[in-house]
Write a protein that holds these residues in place. Structure first.
Motif, short mmCIF file in Angstrom:
data_model
loop_
_atom_site.label_atom_id
_atom_site.label_comp_id
_atom_site.label_asym_id
_atom_site.label_seq_id
_atom_site.Cartn_x
_atom_site.Cartn_y
_atom_site.Cartn_z
N TYR A 180 13.38 -2.80 -12.63
CA TYR A 180 12.55 -2.63 -13.83
C TYR A 180 11.06 -2.82 -13.57
CZ TYR A 180 17.04 -2.67 -16.08
OH TYR A 180 18.33 -2.36 -16.43
N GLY A 181 10.67 -2.85 -12.30
CA GLY A 181 9.25 -2.82 -11.99
C GLY A 181 8.46 -4.05 -12.36
N GLY A 182 9.02 -5.20 -12.13
CA GLY A 182 8.23 -6.42 -12.27
C GLY A 182 8.30 -7.04 -13.64
N THR A 183 7.66 -8.21 -13.70
CA THR A 183 7.73 -9.09 -14.85
C THR A 183 6.44 -9.01 -15.62
OG1 THR A 183 9.11 -10.54 -13.50
CG2 THR A 183 8.03 -11.53 -15.41
N LEU B 55 0.83 -1.21 0.00
CA LEU B 55 0.00 0.00 0.00
C LEU B 55 0.87 1.26 0.00
CD1 LEU B 55 -2.94 -1.16 2.30
CD2 LEU B 55 -2.88 -0.99 -0.20
N ALA B 56 2.01 1.20 0.67
CA ALA B 56 2.92 2.36 0.63
C ALA B 56 3.40 2.57 -0.81
CB ALA B 56 4.10 2.13 1.56
N GLY B 57 3.68 1.47 -1.51
CA GLY B 57 4.08 1.57 -2.92
C GLY B 57 2.95 2.11 -3.77
N ALA B 58 1.73 1.67 -3.48
CA ALA B 58 0.57 2.15 -4.23
C ALA B 58 0.39 3.66 -4.04
CB ALA B 58 -0.68 1.40 -3.77
N ALA B 59 0.57 4.11 -2.81
CA ALA B 59 0.44 5.54 -2.52
C ALA B 59 1.48 6.33 -3.31
CB ALA B 59 0.62 5.78 -1.02
N ARG B 60 2.67 5.77 -3.38
CA ARG B 60 3.74 6.45 -4.10
C ARG B 60 3.44 6.52 -5.61
NH1 ARG B 60 10.10 5.00 -3.67
NH2 ARG B 60 9.71 4.73 -1.44
N ALA B 61 2.88 5.43 -6.13
CA ALA B 61 2.52 5.41 -7.56
C ALA B 61 1.45 6.47 -7.85
CB ALA B 61 2.03 4.03 -7.96
N LEU B 62 0.47 6.58 -6.95
CA LEU B 62 -0.59 7.59 -7.11
C LEU B 62 -0.01 9.00 -7.12
CD1 LEU B 62 -3.50 6.36 -4.78
CD2 LEU B 62 -3.60 6.63 -7.27
N ALA B 63 0.91 9.25 -6.19
CA ALA B 63 1.49 10.58 -6.07
C ALA B 63 2.30 10.94 -7.32
CB ALA B 63 2.39 10.65 -4.83
N ALA B 64 2.91 9.94 -7.96
CA ALA B 64 3.79 10.20 -9.10
C ALA B 64 3.02 10.40 -10.40
CB ALA B 64 4.78 9.04 -9.26
N ASP B 65 1.76 9.96 -10.46
CA ASP B 65 1.02 9.96 -11.71
C ASP B 65 -0.40 10.47 -11.47
OD1 ASP B 65 -0.43 9.39 -14.01
OD2 ASP B 65 0.35 7.35 -14.23
N GLY C 83 8.55 -11.47 -5.31
CA GLY C 83 7.99 -11.67 -3.97
C GLY C 83 8.58 -10.71 -2.96
N SER C 84 9.86 -10.41 -3.11
CA SER C 84 10.52 -9.53 -2.13
C SER C 84 10.45 -8.07 -2.55
CB SER C 84 11.98 -9.96 -1.99
OG SER C 84 12.65 -9.77 -3.23
N SER C 85 9.40 -7.69 -3.27
CA SER C 85 9.25 -6.31 -3.74
C SER C 85 9.19 -5.32 -2.57
CB SER C 85 7.96 -6.16 -4.56
OG SER C 85 8.09 -6.78 -5.81
N SER C 86 9.99 -4.27 -2.68
CA SER C 86 9.95 -3.18 -1.71
C SER C 86 8.89 -2.19 -2.15
CB SER C 86 11.30 -2.47 -1.70
OG SER C 86 11.49 -1.86 -2.97
N GLU C 87 8.69 -1.16 -1.35
CA GLU C 87 7.77 -0.07 -1.67
C GLU C 87 8.08 0.51 -3.07
OE1 GLU C 87 7.63 2.71 1.65
OE2 GLU C 87 7.30 4.34 0.20
N THR C 88 9.37 0.75 -3.34
CA THR C 88 9.78 1.29 -4.64
C THR C 88 9.43 0.33 -5.77
OG1 THR C 88 11.70 2.16 -3.49
CG2 THR C 88 11.74 2.29 -5.90
#
Lengths: 350, 350
Positions: free
Chosen positions: A280-283, A22-32, A297-302
């Motif tokens: 590179y933001g996933g597969t 969810l922290a990553g999701a919040a960051r994605a929202l803020a960036a776009d 699986g070990s994805s961080s917030e970034t």
């Protein structure tokens, strides 16, 4: 202003729990500012997030598919899991794409069973962008199809080309076939057949890629069956991990190195970050409708933020649509060529 | 005193020419007072060496197989090449083993065609000792057999076990099957069949090895078909090369790192040496009579000396004989088991 896009996000995917996602999701929202999210998971997890963010809504899903479960069986049994519900949102048009850092196998199964394949695509495939020297390289398939037929590799190449052009901005991608020698005639039976098909129908095909070329930056897209690709990808990750351990040991092995280590550790840590699979933001799962991106699986917030951004770009670039067109055009050309051959044979026979 | 052993050495193999090979041969002679060599190559190259060294004799061979030639065709056409003549010495008993840093494919073809297989061995295979973390790991097959049947992997495991016990001193080697998941049921059709056969007939088999485990030191012997093994081996070498380039770039990317680099470069150079493919003295070709060791094309003087020493140890440990016994024993057990099953089936049918 970018095109408005809605991405469904699996709040329950990833080894570090929903807080990191969810922290990553919040960051994605803020960036776009044109990004909208549907966060999928248990109400207690997703509703507070939706309440706190303007362009987010919550979608309840009571079940979770664990990493160890049998993918297809879990997708069939757990209809209310975050992965299945997220994919259903894409299927029904409530979302344009889906991001999950959960079980790759389950995402693959749900994407294929629920979202569905792009028309004409025989087998969707998982691509992985590798941090090859000086330029990224997409290895495809890295595990969606353990048993392949040589003709699948033609479509893997086509899908990989579309992705590298649209998402990574690579012009005229050079395509290689993962093989055990540089010469055209090398390889096992499978590779020899695949080589012939690629040479005949993929103009960007530029020959065999040996294991040693994979990280050297010699190719932009490298195709292989999902067994070899998965072994290869994990071998690269494992080799990098072991080498960094060896480097760390070497830097602790003498007094001069210990002192030097203090000076170089910042740049080495930055290098580690640059090489990490999350850079590179996933597969991407290519060949399914919409845009389905699976995070490590070990994805961080970034990593989560990057993965969601890649899903949005994949939607905006209409990767699935371009893949559909490419596949249809090739089928037509091949069909026309076959028809011409048929006519020629018929006229020869007269 | 060690057992006297005679090794034939291909003076013409290797990217750096006969001077480097002969310097390595001289070093091997100096290190082992019971070692005898037959140096094989053009008279002008090998006779001065034999004249200058007590336990060396020269064997003239007028032709050379180049790296790019088609292996089997070259072996058939160039009967007086250093590789074919070296293998003939082993066949005729004039030498106990053969070392070459020339074309791997040609050595493989000559060893199989001229020296011949160990009785009972279906397919000789190339093993490569990898510098896995804290302990070496033998990957087999790394390219002798691009197309394999699952049952070959049982013999690859048996041959790998004999080599790691006899040459690397590993007790109770743990054997893994290179595969795309840890669970027993994972993998493509080939891997699933191989898993069943290994579990049934190799007591040291301890499950699947994913690409990520290969360099982690979790297994002592890892078996796979020669296509996957070759891709994997070259991927490991290529990844290491690319990573060292990235590390070098990182150490040049800021002033503190540049200063630190001066302090750590000695230990990093030692690490690079430790990880280089030549550290383990070449690639054994297992399953042929005698001892045939193939060195990396870029073998240095040290690598050649190590390779010759490994060939001598392989002869003294009677690796080929132990492989013959193991294979015969398994065939007997399997045969007996099959006979028992046959009887049971017959009695069921009554």
């Amino acid at each position: 202003m970018a095109e408005p896009v809605t991405i469904a996000v699996d709040a329950m995917g990833g080894d570090f729990g929903p807080d990191v996602v969810l922290a990553g999701a919040a960051r994605a929202l803020a960036a776009d500012p044109d990004l909208h999210l549907v966060v999928v998971g248990p109400s207690a997890v997703v509703e507070p997030f939706a309440a706190g963010h303007d362009r987010a809504r919550a979608q309840a899903a009571s079940e979770v598919i664990e990493m160890g479960e049998h993918p297809a069986a879990a997708v069939r049994a757990k209809k209310d899991s975050s992965i299945v519900v997220g994919c259903r949102l894409v299927k029904e048009g409530a979302a344009d794409g889906f991001f999950s850092a959960g079980s790759t196998g389950a995402c693959l199964a749900a994407a294929t069973l629920v979202v569905g394949r792009v028309k004409g695509v025989k087998r969707p495939a998982l691509g992985q962008v590798l941090p090859a020297y000086a330029r990224p390289c997409l290895l495809i398939d890295v595990g969606a199809n353990a048993d392949c037929k040589p003709e699948y590799l033609v479509q893997f190449a086509q899908m990989g080309i579309v992705y590298m052009e649209a998402i990574m901005g690579v012009e005229n991608p050079r395509v290689g076939l993962l093989n055990i020698g540089a010469e055209d005639t090398k390889g096992d039976e499978f590779a020899q057949k695949a080589h012939g098909l690629l040479a005949a129908s993929v103009p960007q095909f530029s020959g065999n890629c040996e294991g040693g070329n994979l990280m050297a930056g010699d190719f932009d897209v490298v195709v292989c069956d999902g067994f070899t690709g998965n072994v290869c990808l994990k071998t690269i990750e494992g080799t990098a991990k072991t080498l960094f351990k060896y480097v760390k040991d070497a830097l602790m092995s003498s007094l001069p190195s210990k002192l030097g280590a203090l000076l170089v550790k910042g740049d080495l840590a930055r290098l580690k970050g640059k090489l990490s699979p999350e850079a590179y933001g996933g597969t991407p799962l290519l060949g399914v409708k919409g845009a389905v991106i699976v995070g490590h699986g070990s994805s961080s917030e970034t990593a989560v933020a990057n993965g969601i951004a890649v899903a949005a770009t994949t939607v905006r670039a209409n990767v699935a649509g371009v893949i559909a067109d490419t596949v249809a055009r090739t089928a037509k050309t091949t069909g026309a060529a076959q028809a011409r051959e048929g006519e020629a044979a018929a006229s020869d026979a007269r």
